[in-house]
Design a protein around this motif. Structure first.
Motif, PDB file in Angstrom:
ATOM      1  N   UNK A 283      74.375  -0.462  -9.662  1.00 43.15           N
ATOM      2  CA  UNK A 283      73.183  -0.250 -10.154  1.00 43.15           C
ATOM      3  C   UNK A 283      73.051  -0.208 -11.839  1.00 43.15           C
ATOM      4  N   UNK A 284      74.319   0.225 -12.674  1.00 41.82           N
ATOM      5  CA  UNK A 284      73.717   0.129 -13.643  1.00 41.82           C
ATOM      6  C   UNK A 284      74.637  -1.128 -14.509  1.00 41.82           C
ATOM      7  N   UNK A 285      75.253  -1.626 -14.214  1.00 38.60           N
ATOM      8  CA  UNK A 285      75.321  -3.364 -14.310  1.00 38.60           C
ATOM      9  C   UNK A 285      73.947  -4.588 -14.221  1.00 38.60           C
ATOM     10  N   UNK A 286      73.403  -3.846 -12.591  1.00 45.06           N
ATOM     11  CA  UNK A 286      71.913  -5.141 -12.642  1.00 45.06           C
ATOM     12  C   UNK A 286      71.175  -4.581 -13.758  1.00 45.06           C
ATOM     13  N   UNK A 287      71.143  -2.727 -14.309  1.00 47.74           N
ATOM     14  CA  UNK A 287      70.234  -2.708 -15.286  1.00 47.74           C
ATOM     15  C   UNK A 287      70.242  -3.420 -16.720  1.00 47.74           C
ATOM     16  N   UNK A 288      71.652  -3.606 -16.965  1.00 49.19           N
ATOM     17  CA  UNK A 288      72.479  -3.303 -17.812  1.00 49.19           C
ATOM     18  C   UNK A 288      71.953  -4.996 -18.175  1.00 49.19           C
ATOM     19  N   UNK A 316      71.728 -15.752 -22.590  1.00 50.91           N
ATOM     20  CA  UNK A 316      71.131 -15.979 -21.762  1.00 50.91           C
ATOM     21  C   UNK A 316      72.055 -16.630 -20.385  1.00 50.91           C
ATOM     22  N   UNK A 317      72.109 -17.608 -20.392  1.00 52.92           N
ATOM     23  CA  UNK A 317      73.207 -18.191 -19.473  1.00 52.92           C
ATOM     24  C   UNK A 317      74.675 -17.724 -18.606  1.00 52.92           C
ATOM     25  N   UNK A 318      75.277 -16.838 -19.691  1.00 55.95           N
ATOM     26  CA  UNK A 318      75.393 -15.473 -18.817  1.00 55.95           C
ATOM     27  C   UNK A 318      74.799 -14.739 -18.183  1.00 55.95           C
ATOM     28  N   UNK A 319      74.117 -14.537 -18.613  1.00 52.94           N
ATOM     29  CA  UNK A 319      73.752 -13.256 -17.949  1.00 52.94           C
ATOM     30  C   UNK A 319      72.559 -13.110 -16.500  1.00 52.94           C
ATOM     31  N   UNK A 320      72.473 -14.420 -17.094  1.00 56.45           N
ATOM     32  CA  UNK A 320      71.491 -15.289 -15.258  1.00 56.45           C
ATOM     33  C   UNK A 320      72.857 -15.477 -14.618  1.00 56.45           C
ATOM     34  N   UNK A 321      73.822 -15.817 -14.941  1.00 54.94           N
ATOM     35  CA  UNK A 321      75.131 -15.929 -14.353  1.00 54.94           C
ATOM     36  C   UNK A 321      75.640 -15.021 -13.570  1.00 54.94           C
ATOM     37  N   UNK A 322      75.515 -14.114 -14.468  1.00 53.48           N
ATOM     38  CA  UNK A 322      76.094 -12.356 -13.523  1.00 53.48           C
ATOM     39  C   UNK A 322      75.070 -12.143 -12.764  1.00 53.48           C
ATOM     40  N   UNK A 323      73.606 -12.120 -13.018  1.00 48.58           N
ATOM     41  CA  UNK A 323      72.639 -12.118 -12.030  1.00 48.58           C
ATOM     42  C   UNK A 323      73.084 -12.073 -10.216  1.00 48.58           C
ATOM     43  N   UNK A 324      73.355 -13.832 -10.459  1.00 48.89           N
ATOM     44  CA  UNK A 324      73.748 -13.797  -9.796  1.00 48.89           C
ATOM     45  C   UNK A 324      74.600 -13.771  -8.181  1.00 48.89           C
ATOM     46  N   UNK A 329      70.137  -7.026  -6.016  1.00 46.28           N
ATOM     47  CA  UNK A 329      69.040  -8.017  -5.874  1.00 46.28           C
ATOM     48  C   UNK A 329      67.806  -8.084  -6.665  1.00 46.28           C
ATOM     49  N   UNK A 330      67.890  -6.817  -7.495  1.00 40.32           N
ATOM     50  CA  UNK A 330      66.653  -6.299  -8.619  1.00 40.32           C
ATOM     51  C   UNK A 330      67.741  -7.517  -9.475  1.00 40.32           C
ATOM     52  N   UNK A 331      67.994  -7.736  -9.908  1.00 38.85           N
ATOM     53  CA  UNK A 331      68.824  -8.145 -11.131  1.00 38.85           C
ATOM     54  C   UNK A 331      68.598  -9.880 -10.479  1.00 38.85           C
ATOM     55  N   UNK A 332      69.202 -10.015  -9.496  1.00 42.74           N
ATOM     56  CA  UNK A 332      68.383 -11.608  -8.917  1.00 42.74           C
ATOM     57  C   UNK A 332      67.278 -11.918  -9.069  1.00 42.74           C
ATOM     58  N   UNK A 501      72.080   5.371 -17.682  1.00 45.02           N
ATOM     59  CA  UNK A 501      72.503   4.091 -18.482  1.00 45.02           C
ATOM     60  C   UNK A 501      72.440   2.839 -17.366  1.00 45.02           C
ATOM     61  N   UNK A 502      71.949   2.194 -18.421  1.00 42.12           N
ATOM     62  CA  UNK A 502      71.653   2.027 -19.576  1.00 42.12           C
ATOM     63  C   UNK A 502      70.406   1.560 -20.456  1.00 42.12           C
ATOM     64  N   UNK A 503      69.433   1.369 -19.157  1.00 42.25           N
ATOM     65  CA  UNK A 503      68.142   2.033 -20.076  1.00 42.25           C
ATOM     66  C   UNK A 503      67.298   3.079 -20.919  1.00 42.25           C
TER      67      UNK A 503
END
Length: 554
Positions: A283-288, A316-324, A329-332, A501-503
């Motif tokens: 969950x922390x990774x998703x919000x990061x 931005x591309x790396x953040x999007x790739x990691x969200x996938x 689901x929250x990050x995606x 963390x981290x929000x």
């Protein structure tokens, strides 16, 4: 005519002589200051080493060697952080995204490592308070928020005294309600001073640009590590939770830890993935990733350097790739939505041509990823749809409200500060509530929840007014990007990012950055100053910057 030209030449010659003479004096003074600072640093390092040894040696007799070494290192960090608060706050922000990895890679999961970042923050805060008092600068920023913060603090203290205090008179076995309440209060409001810390940390536009670039680099490093983690799991070099039975296939576990971070789930046989990246939990990774959708956007569209804007697009591309690939689901959902909202609300939709390369890159990335692992996109889509159908977010939130309402019947002040905060469980049992406002209702009752939400809305309004008052276009774009994040977290109803963390750090830090923008905006040279000679303007700006830095508390 010739006389006036000669006079002008003479005046220019005299000005250059004065500038040269002054520069020589300044160089000598700068050398003395540098030497003095170097000597102070050496003395501080020597003293911190002595303190570290003095703490480590006694601990060797009562604890394991690793704990003794860590204790000594912590003592040294506390001392240096107090001596150099500015550097400590930068170190605090750098340490934050790697705290989960360090907790398990070095600390072996010791809970002390999860709060180790406060060894940078708390001494730096104490030093800042002392410096502000000495220089007669405001301690609470923004001043206008003092009223709403005071109401929240009063409600929280009433709950701590009358609810936690009552439980302390007759505690359950193993419970320490007062200590649990104090820790819960720290989680609730302990990072609000980061607004002032960031306000004083960012002295000039250079500091703001460095702040943005530093977070961009951190996002890129963490996202690359996240990709490596996924590739190691996918290739089988890390087993993950493959081969588990029953419910174990769906539970995050430390035994499955891979490369960085903490607990994870990787069960491709049932299409279930939850990756923690560099953090303790998924969950922390998703919000990061969600947070960095905003931060990387700011660098990609607001940085004054072309190459840093390109790096921002890469981030931005790396953040999007990691969200996938993260399985969250929250990050995606939120990462692409946040990007779309930012393009509209920050006015960057007119610069959409900058976004075309990243859109093309993302399309290629998704195509290659789908070719290598055809099921990954389908897995994420199925996971999202099934979760939505099983528990729609709005219905889930209403259910949580009803649950908290039933818990506090005949308890107007709630059931105690920290009683629904996961990190306080070392001092007593905690109730699992998965959304923020119902969690506040459970702990503080309706008055406390309303007070906290009003304070957040007040802060969102003050930061909005601050960034809208900025005239410089690039600064205004930074402010808009940061404010959309602050506004989103302010009205967020899902999960409890302000507790974790981290929000819990980024929210207050970015609010402080926004509030400093009007001051930085005044430092930007006006158009009328452009009429001055470039040398004169440069000297004037250097002197102005030195005065600003000299007057800053840290």
């Amino acid at each position: 005519m010739l006389k006036t030209k000669r006079k002008a030449k003479k005046s220019k010659h005299k000005h250059s002589q004065k500038t040269t003479a002054l520069s020589k004096k300044e160089v000598a003074a700068q050398k003395r200051k540098t030497s003095q600072k170097r000597n102070e640093l050496l003395r501080a390092i020597a003293l911190s080493c002595l303190v570290s040894v003095a703490v480590s040696i006694p601990l060797l007799f009562v604890a394991r060697p690793k704990i003794a070494i860590v204790g000594g290192a912590a003592a040294a960090i506390l001392l240096l952080s107090y001596k150099y608060p500015r550097q400590a706050l930068w170190a605090f922000l750098i340490y934050l995204p790697f705290s989960g990895t360090i907790t398990y890679a070095i600390g072996g999961g010791n809970a002390a490592f999860q709060v180790a970042k406060d060894a940078f923050y708390i001494p730096a805060l104490i030093a800042l308070i002392q410096s502000c008092k000495k220089k007669q600068l405001p301690l609470f920023i923004p001043k206008q928020m003092l009223s709403t913060f005071s109401i929240l603090l009063m409600m929280a203290m009433l709950t701590l005294i009358f609810v936690n205090g009552e439980m302390q008179l007759n505690p359950r076995a193993g419970d320490k309600p007062i200590l649990q309440g104090i820790l819960g209060l720290k989680v609730l409001i302990g990072y609000i001073p980061l607004i002032a810390c960031t306000y004083y940390l960012l002295r000039t536009k250079k500091d703001l640009v460095f702040f943005s670039r530093m977070h961009l680099v951190l996002a890129i490093v963490c996202c690359l590590l996240g990709l490596m983690q996924y590739l190691l799991l996918e290739s089988g070099k890390c087993a993950g939770t493959r081969g588990m039975i029953g419910e174990e296939l769906y539970k995050a576990t430390l035994e499955a830890r891979c490369l960085v971070g903490g607990s994870l789930v990787f069960s491709p046989e049932v299409k279930f993935i939850r990756l923690p990246g560099t953090f303790v939990a998924p969950w922390q990774w998703a919000w990061f990733l969600i947070s960095n959708a905003f931060v990387t956007f700011a660098s990609a569209f607001c940085d004054p350097s072309f190459w840093w804007r390109v790096i921002g697009l890469f981030g931005m591309a790396l953040v999007f790739a990691n969200a996938v690939i993260s399985g969250q689901r929250a990050a995606l959902v939120m990462v692409p939505v946040a990007t779309a909202v930012l393009l509209v609300l920050t006015g960057q939709v007119v610069n959409l041509k900058r976004f075309i390369p990243i859109a093309a890159g993302l399309a290629i990335l998704l195509f290659v990823g789908a070719a290598i692992n055809p099921g990954i996109i389908e897995q994420q889509r199925e996971s999202f749809v099934s979760r939505w159908n099983a528990a729609p977010p709005q219905q889930f939130f209403i259910n949580q409200l009803e649950q908290s309402k039933n818990f506090i019947i005949d308890r107007p002040l709630g059931r105690g500060v920290g009683r629904a905060t996961n990190s306080t469980r070392i001092f007593g049992a905690t109730q699992l509530i998965e959304t923020f406002q119902p969690k506040l209702i459970y702990e503080l009752g309706y008055p406390g929840m309303i007070a906290f939400q009003i304070m957040l809305l007040h802060l969102a309004f003050l930061t909005f007014r601050a960034y809208r008052s900025v005239k410089d276009k690039s600064l205004r774009s930074y402010g808009a990007s940061f404010w959309v994040f602050v506004g989103f977290i302010t009205i967020n109803t899902q999960y409890y990012p302000l507790d974790v963390d981290p929000v819990s750090v980024y929210y207050w830090v970015l609010a402080g950055a926004i509030l400093k923008l009007p001051t930085i905006d005044k430092q930007v040279p006006d158009e009328k100053h452009q009429e001055l000679e470039s040398n004169d303007l440069q000297v004037d700006e250097q002197l102005k910057e030195k005065k600003i830095i000299a007057s800053a508390p840290i």
